[in-house]
Motif scaffolding. Structure first.
Motif, PDB file in Angstrom:
ATOM      1  N   ILE A  88       0.852  -1.195   0.000  1.00 33.85           N
ATOM      2  CA  ILE A  88       0.000   0.000   0.000  1.00 33.85           C
ATOM      3  C   ILE A  88       0.892   1.251   0.000  1.00 33.85           C
ATOM      4  CG2 ILE A  88      -1.807   1.277   1.219  1.00 33.85           C
ATOM      5  CD1 ILE A  88      -2.625  -1.344   2.556  1.00 33.85           C
ATOM      6  N   PRO A  89       0.750   2.113  -0.993  1.00 32.68           N
ATOM      7  CA  PRO A  89       1.585   3.325  -1.021  1.00 32.68           C
ATOM      8  C   PRO A  89       1.210   4.298   0.098  1.00 32.68           C
ATOM      9  CG  PRO A  89      -0.015   3.369  -2.813  1.00 32.68           C
ATOM     10  CD  PRO A  89      -0.128   2.013  -2.178  1.00 32.68           C
ATOM     11  N   VAL A  90       2.237   4.883   0.716  1.00 36.25           N
ATOM     12  CA  VAL A  90       2.042   5.839   1.811  1.00 36.25           C
ATOM     13  C   VAL A  90       2.634   7.180   1.399  1.00 36.25           C
ATOM     14  CG1 VAL A  90       2.575   6.414   4.205  1.00 36.25           C
ATOM     15  CG2 VAL A  90       2.095   4.034   3.567  1.00 36.25           C
ATOM     16  N   ILE A  91       1.775   8.208   1.396  1.00 40.75           N
ATOM     17  CA  ILE A  91       2.243   9.585   1.153  1.00 40.75           C
ATOM     18  C   ILE A  91       2.210  10.321   2.484  1.00 40.75           C
ATOM     19  CG2 ILE A  91       1.784  11.769  -0.022  1.00 40.75           C
ATOM     20  CD1 ILE A  91       0.519  10.234  -2.280  1.00 40.75           C
ATOM     21  N   PHE A  92       3.367  10.837   2.898  1.00 38.85           N
ATOM     22  CA  PHE A  92       3.431  11.577   4.153  1.00 38.85           C
ATOM     23  C   PHE A  92       2.959  13.018   3.943  1.00 38.85           C
ATOM     24  CE2 PHE A  92       5.277   8.864   7.283  1.00 38.85           C
ATOM     25  CZ  PHE A  92       6.023   7.921   6.564  1.00 38.85           C
ATOM     26  N   LEU A  93       2.133  13.491   4.910  1.00 39.18           N
ATOM     27  CA  LEU A  93       1.712  14.900   4.964  1.00 39.18           C
ATOM     28  C   LEU A  93       2.244  15.476   6.269  1.00 39.18           C
ATOM     29  CD1 LEU A  93      -2.044  14.473   3.980  1.00 39.18           C
ATOM     30  CD2 LEU A  93      -0.192  15.113   2.469  1.00 39.18           C
ATOM     31  N   SER A  94       3.070  16.510   6.187  1.00 36.64           N
ATOM     32  CA  SER A  94       3.646  17.006   7.442  1.00 36.64           C
ATOM     33  C   SER A  94       4.061  18.456   7.303  1.00 36.64           C
ATOM     34  CB  SER A  94       4.860  16.152   7.837  1.00 36.64           C
ATOM     35  OG  SER A  94       5.449  16.665   9.004  1.00 36.64           O
ATOM     36  N   ALA A  95       4.014  19.167   8.453  1.00 31.17           N
ATOM     37  CA  ALA A  95       4.543  20.539   8.516  1.00 31.17           C
ATOM     38  C   ALA A  95       6.055  20.546   8.664  1.00 31.17           C
ATOM     39  CB  ALA A  95       3.903  21.289   9.696  1.00 31.17           C
ATOM     40  N   LEU A  96       6.641  19.352   8.932  1.00 28.54           N
ATOM     41  CA  LEU A  96       8.094  19.264   9.066  1.00 28.54           C
ATOM     42  C   LEU A  96       8.721  19.448   7.692  1.00 28.54           C
ATOM     43  CD1 LEU A  96       8.252  16.158  11.429  1.00 28.54           C
ATOM     44  CD2 LEU A  96       8.491  18.561  12.070  1.00 28.54           C
ATOM     45  N   ASP A  97       9.688  20.401   7.572  1.00 27.86           N
ATOM     46  CA  ASP A  97      10.226  20.719   6.252  1.00 27.86           C
ATOM     47  C   ASP A  97      11.734  20.566   6.215  1.00 27.86           C
ATOM     48  OD1 ASP A  97      10.240  23.502   3.992  1.00 27.86           O
ATOM     49  OD2 ASP A  97       9.814  21.403   3.601  1.00 27.86           O
ATOM     50  N   LEU A 104      14.088  10.593   6.101  1.00 30.42           N
ATOM     51  CA  LEU A 104      13.600   9.528   6.978  1.00 30.42           C
ATOM     52  C   LEU A 104      12.275   8.980   6.481  1.00 30.42           C
ATOM     53  CD1 LEU A 104      13.822   7.829   9.514  1.00 30.42           C
ATOM     54  CD2 LEU A 104      12.831   9.717  10.817  1.00 30.42           C
ATOM     55  N   ALA A 105      11.411   9.868   5.962  1.00 28.66           N
ATOM     56  CA  ALA A 105      10.113   9.427   5.447  1.00 28.66           C
ATOM     57  C   ALA A 105      10.282   8.417   4.322  1.00 28.66           C
ATOM     58  CB  ALA A 105       9.304  10.631   4.967  1.00 28.66           C
ATOM     59  N   PHE A 106      11.275   8.645   3.458  1.00 25.51           N
ATOM     60  CA  PHE A 106      11.489   7.705   2.358  1.00 25.51           C
ATOM     61  C   PHE A 106      12.201   6.444   2.846  1.00 25.51           C
ATOM     62  CE2 PHE A 106       9.903   9.830  -1.291  1.00 25.51           C
ATOM     63  CZ  PHE A 106       9.922  11.170  -0.954  1.00 25.51           C
ATOM     64  N   GLU A 107      13.046   6.582   3.861  1.00 26.84           N
ATOM     65  CA  GLU A 107      13.739   5.398   4.386  1.00 26.84           C
ATOM     66  C   GLU A 107      12.774   4.400   5.020  1.00 26.84           C
ATOM     67  OE1 GLU A 107      18.172   7.225   5.376  1.00 26.84           O
ATOM     68  OE2 GLU A 107      16.723   6.914   6.993  1.00 26.84           O
ATOM     69  N   GLY A 110       7.936   5.451   2.730  1.00 21.46           N
ATOM     70  CA  GLY A 110       7.016   6.376   2.088  1.00 21.46           C
ATOM     71  C   GLY A 110       7.348   6.534   0.609  1.00 21.46           C
ATOM     72  N   VAL A 111       6.328   6.766  -0.191  1.00 26.40           N
ATOM     73  CA  VAL A 111       6.543   6.933  -1.631  1.00 26.40           C
ATOM     74  C   VAL A 111       6.560   8.398  -2.030  1.00 26.40           C
ATOM     75  CG1 VAL A 111       5.531   4.698  -2.180  1.00 26.40           C
ATOM     76  CG2 VAL A 111       4.062   6.720  -2.131  1.00 26.40           C
ATOM     77  N   ASP A 112       6.078   9.257  -1.156  1.00 27.63           N
ATOM     78  CA  ASP A 112       6.052  10.678  -1.487  1.00 27.63           C
ATOM     79  C   ASP A 112       5.941  11.470  -0.191  1.00 27.63           C
ATOM     80  OD1 ASP A 112       6.108  12.980  -2.965  1.00 27.63           O
ATOM     81  OD2 ASP A 112       4.573  12.319  -4.397  1.00 27.63           O
ATOM     82  N   TYR A 113       6.177  12.776  -0.261  1.00 29.58           N
ATOM     83  CA  TYR A 113       6.214  13.636   0.932  1.00 29.58           C
ATOM     84  C   TYR A 113       5.692  15.005   0.529  1.00 29.58           C
ATOM     85  CZ  TYR A 113       8.153  15.557   5.294  1.00 29.58           C
ATOM     86  OH  TYR A 113       8.333  16.134   6.518  1.00 29.58           O
ATOM     87  N   ALA A 125      -2.832  15.494  -7.465  1.00 34.02           N
ATOM     88  CA  ALA A 125      -1.922  15.042  -8.511  1.00 34.02           C
ATOM     89  C   ALA A 125      -1.061  13.884  -8.028  1.00 34.02           C
ATOM     90  CB  ALA A 125      -1.047  16.210  -8.972  1.00 34.02           C
ATOM     91  N   ARG A 126      -0.583  13.992  -6.783  1.00 32.20           N
ATOM     92  CA  ARG A 126       0.313  12.934  -6.275  1.00 32.20           C
ATOM     93  C   ARG A 126      -0.461  11.669  -5.934  1.00 32.20           C
ATOM     94  NH1 ARG A 126       5.541  15.623  -3.400  1.00 32.20           N
ATOM     95  NH2 ARG A 126       5.548  17.568  -4.560  1.00 32.20           N
ATOM     96  N   VAL A 127      -1.694  11.819  -5.442  1.00 30.66           N
ATOM     97  CA  VAL A 127      -2.523  10.634  -5.201  1.00 30.66           C
ATOM     98  C   VAL A 127      -2.804   9.920  -6.514  1.00 30.66           C
ATOM     99  CG1 VAL A 127      -4.824   9.865  -4.500  1.00 30.66           C
ATOM    100  CG2 VAL A 127      -3.571  11.464  -3.070  1.00 30.66           C
TER     101      VAL A 127
END
Length: 606
Positions: A88-97, A104-107, A110-113, A125-127
């Motif tokens: 299942i693909p996981v796209i992270f949504l975060s205020a951390l920039d 770390l999200a990709f490690e 996660g497939v996208d951020y 678009a990313r979904v």
């Protein structure tokens, strides 16, 4: 390059699971996705997400990082460790920039951020992109199954299917390693290439390379004012413009949003990287023609030179990002080469931020009070509340050592709440104990003053502490007014409706205060201490102070002078009919117990 998978997976819709501990985020994002035809489920915690995934497997997950009990990284790790959910693909949504947060999200799988605050068009678009990837992967699996059944009977057809499978696999690989908007390599490709270059530099100490981390200044303004379609066109144009400057063998990747990373391989000296950075900025000074619009765009650039003691490839990106931050801090449209002390400062800031969060949780902040004196009678008529950090190891930390970081992380809002409540409680205690209508001045940060709820918060605390609204004076700086003029005006009006007074702090040190005096309901001006220091010997400062006091009095605004330290200063201010003053001549800031001793001497021992 046109993507053939578009026709194969056009208008992909599916089941989306949104995980975010903020209900408002869930509501808005769920509504948007449902309007686009997606089936949406929304949960507010990581553990709820895992239960939902096992009961009704979604096609894609939009996952927040910062959540209580179980953060997004842990949720993703769990999903990727389970064979039933690892696809299942996981796209992270975060205020951390921060770059390391993204890495770390990709490690963890996660497939996208996507960085908050996000644009819905970007999320959609990313979904769509990830669902297209899943559909293509499913198509490959189906083709493989068919090929195995038909291999004996139809050899000729099998060869065609193999060609088709290879083409789809190539497209999958292209999609996985390139940005769909600009067609530049993406961060996944960049990290892989960077690892190869880093390994080469470890083997050859004379091999030199550089990373340029670019951020488009003012892109958000263009995006917000002209729309996201124009914003997308601008990003494409910027990509082509930047590519035109690079040498053969150099690579540019879109790192996310309006950020780009350029990998310069085989440079002779660090000056080569600076020369290219300067060329990039010169090219970016030329205008972009986007339909009927002409747009100008600058870039800030952080530069890090490879093979200078870095231990890991991702540390290069981290340091390039630090250099970029320093470039933007210096005024934008600049470049900055990374220096080692930048990392030390960043670590120190991170340590202070962590300790600030602990300090809030453990109530390590205390309030000191500096008396405000009626200059005509020299009686104490009120106090300014000043926060101090009582650190368990470092003892008493003054505000200048932590307030800037508190403001950057918005922890200042919680600190302001704490100071406001403590100060109101203490002021009420002293009013009753000494039978005096003391006032209490409390500083509000721009972050707190811009909150819609601030007047309700003030009203609640006044009601809780039973302090009269007219006894409270909120101090703000002109930066508070400048950053969001409309919001500041509305907040000021609401506070005045409560009978709370407004004091403009550090008056005279900025460049916009005079224009705001007739717009905002200001009751009091505080002359900054920089004008009071050496007042006796500085005629220019005397003239400035006289002008400020006359101006304020003509507008029916009272004046408080800060930083009074000598009798001569006091005499001069009294002669100008300055109403109030504070400074070490009367008393330094004191804790509540010590100040109460001073009050007893001032009132009870007469």
């Amino acid at each position: 390059m046109t993507n053939p998978l578009t026709s194969l997976t056009a208008s992909i819709k599916g089941k989306v699971l949104i995980v975010d501990d903020i209900p408002e985020n869930l509501k808005v994002l769920s509504k948007t996705l449902q309007q686009e035809g997606f089936q949406v489920r929304a949960v507010t915690s990581g553990r709820m997400a895992l239960r939902v995934v096992h009961s009704a497997k979604p096609d894609i997950i939009l996952l927040d990082i910062k959540m209580p009990e179980m953060d997004g990284y842990e949720v993703c790790k769990y999903l990727k460790s389970n064979p039933e959910t690892q696809s299942i693909p996981v796209i992270f949504l975060s205020a951390l920039d921060e770059v390391l947060d993204k890495v770390l999200a990709f490690e963890v799988g996660g497939v996208d951020y996507i960085t908050k605050p996000f644009q819905f068009q970007e999320v959609l678009a990313r979904v769509h992109n990830q669902l297209q990837l899943r559909a293509a992967q499913a198509e490959v699996e189906r083709l493989n199954a068919n090929l195995e059944k038909r291999v004996i009977q139809r050899t000729a057809q099998l060869e065609q299917e193999i060609v088709k499978r290879q083409r789809i696999q190539e497209e999958l690989l292209y999609m996985a390693l390139h940005d769909s908007l600009t067609e530049l390599p993406n961060r996944t490709w960049l990290m892989d290439r960077l690892k190869q270059v880093f390994k080469r530099s470890q083997q050859n100490p004379h091999y030199l390379f550089a990373i340029l981390f670019l951020d488009c200044d003012r892109f958000k303004i263009v995006n917000d004012s002209l729309g996201h379609m124009i914003g997308d066109q601008l990003l494409i144009s910027i990509s082509r413009r930047l590519e035109s400057v690079l040498r053969m063998g150099d690579t540019i990747a879109r790192f996310g949003g309006d950020e780009f990373v350029i990998l310069l391989e085989e440079i002779d000296t660090p000056e080569d990287a600076i020369t290219i950075a300067q060329a990039l900025q010169e090219q970016m000074k030329l205008s972009f023609h986007l339909g009927e619009y002409e747009v100008f765009m600058d870039v800030s650039i952080g530069i890090v030179i490879g093979n200078q003691g870095h231990q890991q490839p991702d540390h290069l990106l981290r340091d390039a990002d630090l250099a970029l931050y320093k470039a933007k801090e210096a005024g934008k449209g600049r470049y900055q080469v990374f220096e080692q002390d930048m990392h030390s400062i960043a670590l120190q800031r991170l340590e202070i931020e962590t300790e600030l969060r602990i300090a809030l949780a453990q109530s390590q902040f205390i309030v000191y009070y500096q008396p405000i004196v009626c200059l005509a009678t020299q009686d104490i008529i009120g106090f300014e509340a000043l926060v101090r950090w009582l650190h368990p190891q470092k003892q008493l930390i003054p505000p200048q050592d932590f307030l800037e970081i508190a403001e950057d992380t918005r922890l200042i809002i919680d600190i302001d709440h704490l100071v406001l409540e403590q100060a109101c409680i203490q002021a009420k205690v002293w009013q009753k104990k000494f039978n005096k209508e003391f006032t209490i001045n409390v500083n509000f940060s721009p972050q707190l003053f811009s909150q819609d709820y601030v007047n309700n918060k003030v009203s609640q605390i006044l009601e809780k502490t039973r302090l009269k609204p007219m006894s409270l004076r909120i101090e703000i700086t002109e930066n508070t007014l400048i950053e969001n003029c409309q919001a500041a005006y509305l907040t000021s009006e609401k506070l005045k409706d409560l009978d709370v007074e407004i004091s403009l702090d550090d008056f005279g040190t900025g460049f916009s205060s005079l224009s705001y005096l007739h717009q905002f309901p200001v009751d009091n001006l505080k002359i900054d201490r920089s004008f009071i220091v050496n007042l006796e010997h500085n005629i220019k400062n005397q003239q400035i102070i006289s002008t400020i006091i006359n101006l304020a009095h003509n507008l029916n605004i009272t004046v408080t002078a800060e930083g009074i330290e000598t009798q001569q200063q006091l005499d001069y201010l009294q002669a100008l009919s300055c109403e109030y003053g504070q400074g070490y001549f009367f008393s330094p800031p004191l804790d509540a117990q010590s100040l109460e001793v001073l009050l007893r001497k001032n009132y009870c021992d007469r």
